[in-house]
Enzyme design. Sequence first.
Site, PDB file in Angstrom:
ATOM      1  N   GLY A 311       0.801  -1.062   0.099  1.00 21.62           N
ATOM      2  CA  GLY A 311       0.012   0.012  -0.023  1.00 21.62           C
ATOM      3  C   GLY A 311       0.750   1.135  -0.052  1.00 21.62           C
ATOM      4  O   GLY A 311       1.978   1.360  -0.678  1.00 21.62           O
ATOM      5  N   GLU A 312       0.374   2.275   0.615  1.00 17.20           N
ATOM      6  CA  GLU A 312       1.148   3.594   0.824  1.00 17.20           C
ATOM      7  C   GLU A 312       1.304   4.252  -0.742  1.00 17.20           C
ATOM      8  O   GLU A 312       1.644   5.249  -0.610  1.00 17.20           O
ATOM      9  CB  GLU A 312       2.450   3.625   1.618  1.00 17.20           C
ATOM     10  CG  GLU A 312       2.538   2.643   2.645  1.00 17.20           C
ATOM     11  CD  GLU A 312       3.876   2.749   3.270  1.00 17.20           C
ATOM     12  OE1 GLU A 312       4.804   2.812   2.484  1.00 17.20           O
ATOM     13  OE2 GLU A 312       3.894   1.757   4.277  1.00 17.20           O
TER      14      GLU A 312
END
Length: 345
Positions: A311-312
């Site tokens: 993610g991120e």
Amino acid sequence: MKTFQITRPDETIREALTDKINNLTKPKGSLGTLEELALQIGLIQQTLTPELRHPQNIIFAADHGIVDEGVSLSPKEITWQQISNFLHGGAGVNFLCRQHGFELKIVDAGVDYDLPYEKGIINMKVRKSSRNYLYEAAMTEEEMNLCIERGAEVVRQCHAEGCNVLSLGEMGIGNTSSSSMWMTCFTHIPLELCVGAGSGLDNAGVHHKYNVLQQALDHYQGDGSAHDLIRYFGGLEMVMAIGAMLQAAELKMIILVDGFIMTNCILAASQLYPEVLHYAIFGHQGDEAGHKLVLDAMGAKPLLNLGLRLGEGTGAICSYPIIDSAIRMINEMDNFAHAAITKYF
């Protein structure tokens, strides 16, 4: 709820874009996906010379009430601890932003912690954590509307700074659970196929997570509208990302879609405004169970498959050089006539 003016890109310029791409010094179609990307971005920007300006990655962060039910391997304090890591430049997304020239913005949508805003975190907190949707809606109508509006506000600022290409990421322990709920609700794929290991659950943990989410689905008594399902099962950071996506589409920005969570965010956004998908480029297919299924359900073609599940915004940023190559192709390659090469097809 805030409304958006999102229209499909004007098709008038398509023929001219296609002619330009086909007359570059190469066999027709031989640069494959690069040609498709150049066409899509040219349509979004309504120009034969598209460009990428001031790329930014926004991380929306929040905590989730459903974590109280043991659906995640990680405790919720990991959310604020990882935000601290972002601030110190030590996370996966940090080195990728440095490598590819992205500005990083961190937005507190609903972290259950008092963050150091003086260090550059954007304070858009709606509440400390969503509620536990096993028992009640994750957020109220007013809170959902605030998330949409504040996500849009962040993007308007990015646009004012000259950004026209936006990657969206997230940080929120428990957000794969909300993603699985949206996925099953909006695609009708069975929940068991939408639930995965998240940050590292073993088989028993995944089974428990599925049982909790199935109970939450069984207890739901809302009206079944997209709006209500987003509100009931969503995360604050995820709904804020929806607002960001819709505002980006209205401003005719390129939206780089990251992994499982952001894919389900744009799936949810498309239930409200289907035209948003014309502005989306899907960066990668991640390793979370269900990601391929939701991409397939949307007819999306991810650019990469690297087995990522962080993610991120990391997968979206990894795909950026491919998008940059598409722009360089249409702007820097010569055409047959100017290069004095016989067009042989």
